[in-house]
Design a protein around this motif. Structure first.
Motif, PDB file in Angstrom:
ATOM      1  N   SER A   1       0.835  -1.245   0.109  1.00 21.04           N
ATOM      2  CA  SER A   1       0.088  -0.030  -0.057  1.00 21.04           C
ATOM      3  C   SER A   1       0.790   1.271   0.071  1.00 21.04           C
ATOM      4  O   SER A   1       2.213   1.274   0.200  1.00 21.04           O
ATOM      5  CB  SER A   1      -0.928  -0.059   1.136  1.00 21.04           C
ATOM      6  OG  SER A   1      -0.134  -0.024   2.516  1.00 21.04           O
ATOM      7  N   VAL A   2       0.266   2.376  -0.271  1.00 21.89           N
ATOM      8  CA  VAL A   2       1.094   3.773  -0.139  1.00 21.89           C
ATOM      9  C   VAL A   2       1.561   3.900   1.121  1.00 21.89           C
ATOM     10  O   VAL A   2       2.819   4.492   1.203  1.00 21.89           O
ATOM     11  CB  VAL A   2       0.000   4.812  -0.679  1.00 21.89           C
ATOM     12  CG1 VAL A   2       0.563   6.220  -0.455  1.00 21.89           C
ATOM     13  CG2 VAL A   2      -0.499   4.471  -2.004  1.00 21.89           C
ATOM     14  N   GLY A   3       1.037   3.746   2.099  1.00 24.50           N
ATOM     15  CA  GLY A   3       1.575   3.952   3.580  1.00 24.50           C
ATOM     16  C   GLY A   3       2.686   3.044   3.767  1.00 24.50           C
ATOM     17  O   GLY A   3       3.858   3.370   4.357  1.00 24.50           O
ATOM     18  N   GLN A   4       2.608   1.533   3.309  1.00 25.91           N
ATOM     19  CA  GLN A   4       3.811   0.848   3.431  1.00 25.91           C
ATOM     20  C   GLN A   4       5.211   1.264   2.489  1.00 25.91           C
ATOM     21  O   GLN A   4       6.171   1.184   2.960  1.00 25.91           O
ATOM     22  CB  GLN A   4       3.349  -0.593   2.955  1.00 25.91           C
ATOM     23  CG  GLN A   4       2.431  -1.421   3.957  1.00 25.91           C
ATOM     24  CD  GLN A   4       2.147  -2.732   3.280  1.00 25.91           C
ATOM     25  OE1 GLN A   4       2.208  -2.836   2.222  1.00 25.91           O
ATOM     26  NE2 GLN A   4       1.850  -3.513   4.337  1.00 25.91           N
TER      27      GLN A   4
ATOM     28  N   THR B   1       5.655   4.286   1.709  1.00 21.92           N
ATOM     29  CA  THR B   1       5.912   5.735   2.357  1.00 21.92           C
ATOM     30  C   THR B   1       7.002   5.193   3.564  1.00 21.92           C
ATOM     31  O   THR B   1       7.869   5.876   3.669  1.00 21.92           O
ATOM     32  CB  THR B   1       4.921   6.444   2.769  1.00 21.92           C
ATOM     33  OG1 THR B   1       4.222   6.838   1.702  1.00 21.92           O
ATOM     34  CG2 THR B   1       5.429   7.790   3.376  1.00 21.92           C
ATOM     35  N   GLY B   2       6.406   4.252   4.248  1.00 22.95           N
ATOM     36  CA  GLY B   2       7.159   4.111   5.594  1.00 22.95           C
ATOM     37  C   GLY B   2       8.517   3.216   5.298  1.00 22.95           C
ATOM     38  O   GLY B   2       9.702   3.652   6.007  1.00 22.95           O
ATOM     39  N   ARG B   3       8.702   2.586   4.016  1.00 24.43           N
ATOM     40  CA  ARG B   3      10.004   1.852   3.544  1.00 24.43           C
ATOM     41  C   ARG B   3      10.860   3.062   3.219  1.00 24.43           C
ATOM     42  O   ARG B   3      12.027   3.017   3.592  1.00 24.43           O
ATOM     43  CB  ARG B   3       9.720   1.006   2.449  1.00 24.43           C
ATOM     44  CG  ARG B   3       8.996  -0.394   2.875  1.00 24.43           C
ATOM     45  CD  ARG B   3       8.729  -1.200   1.813  1.00 24.43           C
ATOM     46  NE  ARG B   3       7.898  -2.171   2.236  1.00 24.43           N
ATOM     47  CZ  ARG B   3       7.261  -3.310   1.331  1.00 24.43           C
ATOM     48  NH1 ARG B   3       7.361  -2.908   0.143  1.00 24.43           N
ATOM     49  NH2 ARG B   3       6.660  -4.195   1.767  1.00 24.43           N
ATOM     50  N   TRP B   4      10.374   3.972   2.483  1.00 27.00           N
ATOM     51  CA  TRP B   4      11.016   4.989   2.006  1.00 27.00           C
ATOM     52  C   TRP B   4      11.681   5.898   3.375  1.00 27.00           C
ATOM     53  O   TRP B   4      12.924   6.278   3.133  1.00 27.00           O
ATOM     54  CB  TRP B   4      10.398   6.237   1.145  1.00 27.00           C
ATOM     55  CG  TRP B   4      10.583   5.788  -0.366  1.00 27.00           C
ATOM     56  CD1 TRP B   4       9.549   4.878  -0.894  1.00 27.00           C
ATOM     57  CD2 TRP B   4      11.843   6.065  -1.228  1.00 27.00           C
ATOM     58  NE1 TRP B   4      10.104   4.658  -2.489  1.00 27.00           N
ATOM     59  CE2 TRP B   4      11.187   5.401  -2.488  1.00 27.00           C
ATOM     60  CE3 TRP B   4      12.682   6.705  -0.982  1.00 27.00           C
ATOM     61  CZ2 TRP B   4      12.086   5.395  -3.527  1.00 27.00           C
ATOM     62  CZ3 TRP B   4      13.822   6.623  -2.295  1.00 27.00           C
ATOM     63  CH2 TRP B   4      13.459   6.018  -3.101  1.00 27.00           C
TER      64      TRP B   4
END
Length: 78
Positions: free
Chosen positions: A32-35, A37-40
């Motif tokens: 997902s977009v949240g995942q 973003t979290g990885r980045w």
């Protein structure tokens, strides 16, 4: 005293290397977009920490012998 040892056929191991399943695994779920973003953010934090530690540690790693060593006032007898 000991019985005769029979050779064990290992043909099934050779066949196991050639075995192909006709069952496909389920497709991977997209992150997902949240995942993403979290990885980045995690990667950026790790890189920033490494760069920051390098910047802070560079003066300690320098071997500049032209600078005079600083002595405290107590060692000068004041």
């Amino acid at each position: 005293m000991f019985g005769r040892r029979e050779p064990v056929p290992f043909a099934f191991l050779a066949e196991a290397d050639r075995f192909r399943s006709n069952v496909a695994p389920p497709p991977r779920e997209r992150a997902s977009v949240g995942q993403m973003t979290g990885r980045w953010l995690l990667g950026l934090t790790i890189v920033a920490g490494l760069v920051g530690s390098l910047v802070v540690g560079m003066p300690a790693l320098s071997t500049d012998t032209a600078k005079q060593t600083q002595q405290s006032q107590a060692s000068q007898g004041h």
